[in-house]
Design an enzyme around this catalytic site. Structure first.
Site, PDB file in Angstrom:
ATOM      1  N   ASP A 113       4.630   0.357  11.926  1.00 15.70           N
ATOM      2  CA  ASP A 113       3.368  -0.216  11.430  1.00 15.70           C
ATOM      3  C   ASP A 113       3.130  -1.637  11.943  1.00 15.70           C
ATOM      4  O   ASP A 113       2.037  -2.157  11.782  1.00 15.70           O
ATOM      5  CB  ASP A 113       3.338  -0.204   9.899  1.00 15.70           C
ATOM      6  CG  ASP A 113       3.288   1.215   9.355  1.00 15.70           C
ATOM      7  OD1 ASP A 113       3.560   1.397   8.160  1.00 15.70           O
ATOM      8  OD2 ASP A 113       3.009   2.135  10.142  1.00 15.70           O
ATOM      9  N   ARG A 136       0.708  14.132  12.090  1.00 18.86           N
ATOM     10  CA  ARG A 136       0.966  14.034  10.632  1.00 18.86           C
ATOM     11  C   ARG A 136       1.352  15.401  10.055  1.00 18.86           C
ATOM     12  O   ARG A 136       0.730  15.904   9.128  1.00 18.86           O
ATOM     13  CB  ARG A 136      -0.243  13.450   9.904  1.00 18.86           C
ATOM     14  CG  ARG A 136      -0.809  12.195  10.497  1.00 18.86           C
ATOM     15  CD  ARG A 136       0.200  11.097  10.763  1.00 18.86           C
ATOM     16  NE  ARG A 136       0.740  10.464   9.591  1.00 18.86           N
ATOM     17  CZ  ARG A 136       0.181   9.395   9.002  1.00 18.86           C
ATOM     18  NH1 ARG A 136      -0.924   8.894   9.490  1.00 18.86           N
ATOM     19  NH2 ARG A 136       0.754   8.846   7.945  1.00 18.86           N
ATOM     20  N   ARG A 158      -4.419  10.680   4.046  1.00 19.16           N
ATOM     21  CA  ARG A 158      -3.372  11.690   4.167  1.00 19.16           C
ATOM     22  C   ARG A 158      -2.239  11.497   3.164  1.00 19.16           C
ATOM     23  O   ARG A 158      -1.527  12.430   2.847  1.00 19.16           O
ATOM     24  CB  ARG A 158      -2.847  11.707   5.598  1.00 19.16           C
ATOM     25  CG  ARG A 158      -3.862  12.350   6.523  1.00 19.16           C
ATOM     26  CD  ARG A 158      -3.768  11.935   7.948  1.00 19.16           C
ATOM     27  NE  ARG A 158      -5.043  12.212   8.576  1.00 19.16           N
ATOM     28  CZ  ARG A 158      -6.051  11.351   8.546  1.00 19.16           C
ATOM     29  NH1 ARG A 158      -5.913  10.185   7.966  1.00 19.16           N
ATOM     30  NH2 ARG A 158      -7.207  11.647   9.103  1.00 19.16           N
ATOM     31  N   CYS A 198      -4.421  12.684  12.643  1.00 23.38           N
ATOM     32  CA  CYS A 198      -5.203  11.449  12.565  1.00 23.38           C
ATOM     33  C   CYS A 198      -5.032  10.767  13.912  1.00 23.38           C
ATOM     34  O   CYS A 198      -4.375  11.264  14.810  1.00 23.38           O
ATOM     35  CB  CYS A 198      -4.708  10.570  11.429  1.00 23.38           C
ATOM     36  SG  CYS A 198      -3.093   9.914  11.731  1.00 23.38           S
ATOM     37  N   ARG A 254      -8.644  -0.173   4.545  1.00 25.47           N
ATOM     38  CA  ARG A 254      -7.737   0.775   3.889  1.00 25.47           C
ATOM     39  C   ARG A 254      -6.459   0.102   3.434  1.00 25.47           C
ATOM     40  O   ARG A 254      -5.823   0.536   2.475  1.00 25.47           O
ATOM     41  CB  ARG A 254      -7.387   1.921   4.866  1.00 25.47           C
ATOM     42  CG  ARG A 254      -8.534   2.856   5.182  1.00 25.47           C
ATOM     43  CD  ARG A 254      -8.041   4.024   5.990  1.00 25.47           C
ATOM     44  NE  ARG A 254      -6.818   4.532   5.389  1.00 25.47           N
ATOM     45  CZ  ARG A 254      -5.798   5.031   6.102  1.00 25.47           C
ATOM     46  NH1 ARG A 254      -5.872   5.096   7.410  1.00 25.47           N
ATOM     47  NH2 ARG A 254      -4.710   5.473   5.485  1.00 25.47           N
ATOM     48  N   LYS A 274       0.856  -1.207   0.000  1.00 25.29           N
ATOM     49  CA  LYS A 274       0.000   0.000   0.000  1.00 25.29           C
ATOM     50  C   LYS A 274       0.883   1.244   0.000  1.00 25.29           C
ATOM     51  O   LYS A 274       0.660   2.176  -0.769  1.00 25.29           O
ATOM     52  CB  LYS A 274      -0.878   0.004   1.236  1.00 25.29           C
ATOM     53  CG  LYS A 274      -1.517   1.354   1.550  1.00 25.29           C
ATOM     54  CD  LYS A 274      -2.371   1.334   2.788  1.00 25.29           C
ATOM     55  CE  LYS A 274      -1.653   1.638   4.054  1.00 25.29           C
ATOM     56  NZ  LYS A 274      -1.306   3.042   4.294  1.00 25.29           N
ATOM     57  N   ASN A 275       1.931   1.227   0.849  1.00 28.74           N
ATOM     58  CA  ASN A 275       2.724   2.443   1.055  1.00 28.74           C
ATOM     59  C   ASN A 275       3.730   2.703  -0.056  1.00 28.74           C
ATOM     60  O   ASN A 275       4.486   3.669   0.007  1.00 28.74           O
ATOM     61  CB  ASN A 275       3.410   2.404   2.428  1.00 28.74           C
ATOM     62  CG  ASN A 275       2.370   2.526   3.536  1.00 28.74           C
ATOM     63  OD1 ASN A 275       1.214   2.872   3.272  1.00 28.74           O
ATOM     64  ND2 ASN A 275       2.763   2.198   4.735  1.00 28.74           N
TER      65      ASN A 275
HETATM   66  C1  EPZ Z   1       4.456   6.651   5.989  1.00 24.84           C
HETATM   67  O1  EPZ Z   1       3.770   7.727   6.616  1.00 24.84           O
HETATM   68  C2  EPZ Z   1       3.475   5.504   5.971  1.00 24.84           C
HETATM   69  N1  EPZ Z   1       2.290   5.852   5.214  1.00 24.84           N
HETATM   70  C3  EPZ Z   1       3.074   5.122   7.401  1.00 24.84           C
HETATM   71  O2  EPZ Z   1       2.224   3.971   7.328  1.00 24.84           O
HETATM   72  C4  EPZ Z   1       4.332   4.750   8.175  1.00 24.84           C
HETATM   73  O3  EPZ Z   1       3.974   4.462   9.513  1.00 24.84           O
HETATM   74  C5  EPZ Z   1       5.319   5.924   8.135  1.00 24.84           C
HETATM   75  O4  EPZ Z   1       5.610   6.270   6.751  1.00 24.84           O
HETATM   76  C6  EPZ Z   1       6.631   5.581   8.824  1.00 24.84           C
HETATM   77  O5  EPZ Z   1       7.183   4.466   8.248  1.00 24.84           O
HETATM   78  C7  EPZ Z   1       2.338   5.850   3.863  1.00 24.84           C
HETATM   79  O6  EPZ Z   1       3.364   5.596   3.272  1.00 24.84           O
HETATM   80  C8  EPZ Z   1       1.067   6.183   3.144  1.00 24.84           C
HETATM   81  P1  EPZ Z   1       6.707  10.044   8.036  1.00 24.84           P
HETATM   82  P2  EPZ Z   1       4.402   9.223   6.578  1.00 24.84           P
HETATM   83  O7  EPZ Z   1       6.611  11.265   7.211  1.00 24.84           O
HETATM   84  O8  EPZ Z   1       5.078   9.446   5.291  1.00 24.84           O
HETATM   85  C9  EPZ Z   1       6.706  13.255  11.564  1.00 24.84           C
HETATM   86  C10 EPZ Z   1       0.276   2.716   7.689  1.00 24.84           C
HETATM   87  O9  EPZ Z   1      -0.257   2.228   8.698  1.00 24.84           O
HETATM   88  N2  EPZ Z   1       6.767  14.249  10.487  1.00 24.84           N
HETATM   89  O10 EPZ Z   1       7.943   9.207   7.981  1.00 24.84           O
HETATM   90  O11 EPZ Z   1       3.344  10.164   7.002  1.00 24.84           O
HETATM   91  C11 EPZ Z   1       5.340  12.596  11.583  1.00 24.84           C
HETATM   92  O12 EPZ Z   1       4.428  13.387  12.334  1.00 24.84           O
HETATM   93  C12 EPZ Z   1       0.847   4.121   7.731  1.00 24.84           C
HETATM   94  O13 EPZ Z   1       0.391   2.119   6.580  1.00 24.84           O
HETATM   95  C13 EPZ Z   1       6.933  15.591  10.825  1.00 24.84           C
HETATM   96  O14 EPZ Z   1       7.032  15.945  12.005  1.00 24.84           O
HETATM   97  O15 EPZ Z   1       5.490   9.076   7.746  1.00 24.84           O
HETATM   98  C14 EPZ Z   1       5.618  11.270  12.233  1.00 24.84           C
HETATM   99  O16 EPZ Z   1       5.621  11.443  13.640  1.00 24.84           O
HETATM  100  C15 EPZ Z   1       0.693   4.760   9.097  1.00 24.84           C
HETATM  101  N3  EPZ Z   1       6.968  16.522   9.835  1.00 24.84           N
HETATM  102  C16 EPZ Z   1       7.031  10.942  11.766  1.00 24.84           C
HETATM  103  O17 EPZ Z   1       7.595  12.181  11.294  1.00 24.84           O
HETATM  104  C17 EPZ Z   1       6.850  16.164   8.504  1.00 24.84           C
HETATM  105  O18 EPZ Z   1       6.892  17.065   7.631  1.00 24.84           O
HETATM  106  C18 EPZ Z   1       7.078   9.927  10.637  1.00 24.84           C
HETATM  107  O19 EPZ Z   1       6.376  10.473   9.555  1.00 24.84           O
HETATM  108  C19 EPZ Z   1       6.687  14.796   8.177  1.00 24.84           C
HETATM  109  C20 EPZ Z   1       6.657  13.861   9.187  1.00 24.84           C
END
Ligand code: EPZ
Length: 431
Positions: A303, A121, A92, A116, A395, A22-23
């Site tokens: 995850d 996020r 998102r 969320c 999802r 998915k990701n």
């Molecule tokens: C991706 O989310 C995945 N989703 C998530 O999977 C996964 O948990 C995550 O990466 C970490 O591996 C998809 O790919 C669609 P991040 P993403 O940006 O890109 C903070 C699932 O269950 N952050 O690495 O949103 C953020 O708040 C989902 O399949 C900032 O602070 O993850 C979080 O605490 C859930 N500022 C952390 O970094 C930013 O600009 C990780 O976020 C961006 C992120």
């Protein structure tokens, strides 16, 4: 409204094949916007997030068709550069069209994703990186408004954000000059995106390492690409095999994408046998407690944190789970506590004290991965578990009930608006 009904205690054994990640698929769909023409994506899971992303692409002027697990995306003509709130709030990850739109048309108007149930996020790292590439960004009225063009630059990420790395990759592949992304995310889904972009004609090196180099090119072409297997879906079914005694074989993914997860399962007393695209798991003795720290790849994936909390709930001792990636990803604990789990939360630490058995109970799916983990817990709980709000599970898990039934689980999906449905046998392969 649907629910998943599980009658615990059935032996779980057999083989299940996972789908495309998915990701990765969601981002590859966005990457298709970067090239005029018809892109083909294979091994695309049939899940609701993909359907929402298809709607986003259609709103932008692309045409998306699905045949079984293959998508075709005709992005010849884009008619809009706006990803509207009504769709972004549903999923998102749609913010990943930001980079692709900047790359293709030099403009983007994308709704802020908002928080969320697992965390805020934020997108500040995305925005800071894009501004480094010369993109002018304003955030007003709940939207990110971006205008390019982007130019090459050196960008260091505060945190190896998966989404920020992906947006910067897609914004830089058509930018003039060289871009270096430091402290980049290293997830296999990043490597899959970079591979597809290079197949389209991009020039990317270092994907999967903390430093990614991009040399901008003039144009990209549509391609035919197969989505990488879903390591998180695979890990979910491996935990099912660990919860019972197995053997359970999970195919369709690269075991190297779950290195630390497989190591933890071995430390917990499981026998783990790897092959090129499959893992077989079994367990004879008790579940041994091991501490878990979630971290960006190659660290333990956040995850799979909920699934491992379910597993540790039945360990012969106590363990600490430290959630380092999202600030609110323990909500699952409150639900599994209703099944008898003994979990104490303190900030980003969860102390899980193993109990001899879980008991089936009515529970609510708090989010995608927590919902799947509640069904897993129900597989080995005493009695019946009814998991509601299963739209979260839809999802990210195609055929979740069917795949668990293939392993012998007594699990069914019912419409709880039908009062008799919850009383009927949950069925299952051996019903
Ligand atoms: C991706 O989310 C995945 N989703 C998530 O999977 C996964 O948990 C995550 O990466 C970490 O591996 C998809 O790919 C669609 P991040 P993403 O940006 O890109 C903070 C699932 O269950 N952050 O690495 O949103 C953020 O708040 C989902 O399949 C900032 O602070 O993850 C979080 O605490 C859930 N500022 C952390 O970094 C930013 O600009 C990780 O976020 C961006 C992120």
């Amino acid at each position: 409204m649907d629910a998943i009904v599980v009658d615990g205690g059935r032996p779980l054994t057999g083989t299940v094949r996972v789908g495309g990640a998915k990701n990765s698929a969601l981002k590859l769909m966005a990457a298709a916007l970067l090239a005029p023409g018809v892109t083909t994506l294979r091994n695309v899971p049939d899940i609701s997030d993909v359907a929402v992303m298809a709607q986003v692409l259609e709103r932008l002027g692309a045409h998306v068709t699905r045949t079984d697990h293959t998508l075709t995306i005709d992005a010849t003509t884009l008619t809009s550069h706006e990803a509207p709130y009504d769709l972004v709030v549903q999923m998102r990850a749609s913010t990943c069209v930001l980079g692709a739109l900047i790359g293709r048309v030099g403009r983007a108007h994308v709704a802020m994703p908002g928080g969320c149930n697992i965390g805020s996020r934020k997108v500040d790292i995305h925005i800071a990186g894009l501004e480094h590439l010369g993109v002018t960004i304003s955030t007003e009225h709940g939207y990110i408004d971006a205008s390019g063009p982007a130019h090459g630059a050196r960008v260091a990420l505060d945190f190896p954000s998966v989404g920020a790395t992906e947006n910067l990759l897609m914004a830089s592949v058509l930018a003039d000059g060289e871009t270096v992304i430091d402290n980049a995310a290293r997830e296999p889904e990043i490597t899959d995106l970079a591979a597809m972009l290079n197949e389209m004609g991009a020039s990317i090196a270092g994907a999967g390492t903390p430093t990614i180099m991009v040399t901008g090119v003039a144009a990209l072409s549509a391609v035919d690409h197969t989505v990488v297997g879903d390591r998180i879906e695979a890990g979910t079914y491996l935990v099912a095999g660990a919860l019972d005694s197995g053997p359970v074989t999970v195919t369709g993914f690269d075991p190297a994408h779950l290195d630390i997860v497989l190591q933890k399962l071995e430390h917990m007393g499981c026998l783990v046998v790897r092959s090129a695209d499959a893992v077989t798991i079994s367990r004879e003795g008790p579940i041994r407690p091991v501490d878990i720290q979630t971290l960006p790849f190659p660290g333990f994936p956040t995850d799979l944190q909920a699934a491992f909390m379910a597993l540790l709930s039945l360990a012969d001792g106590g363990a600490v789970i430290t959630e380092n990636v999202f600030e609110n990803r323990f909500i699952f604990a409150d639900e599994i506590a209703r099944m008898g789990a003994d979990i104490r939360i303190d900030g980003h630490y969860a102390l899980v004290r193993g109990v001899p058995a879980l008991s089936g109970a009515p529970v609510r799916s708090p989010d995608l991965r927590g919902g799947a983990a509640l069904v897993l817990a129900g597989l080995v709980a005493e009695g019946r578990t009814v998991v509601t709000d299963v739209h979260h599970i839809d999802r990210g898990y195609e055929g979740f009930v069917e795949k668990l039934r293939c392993l012998g689980a007594a699990v069914n999906r019912i419409d709880i608006s039908d009062p008799d449905a919850a009383q009927s046998p949950s069925g299952g392969a051996n019903a």
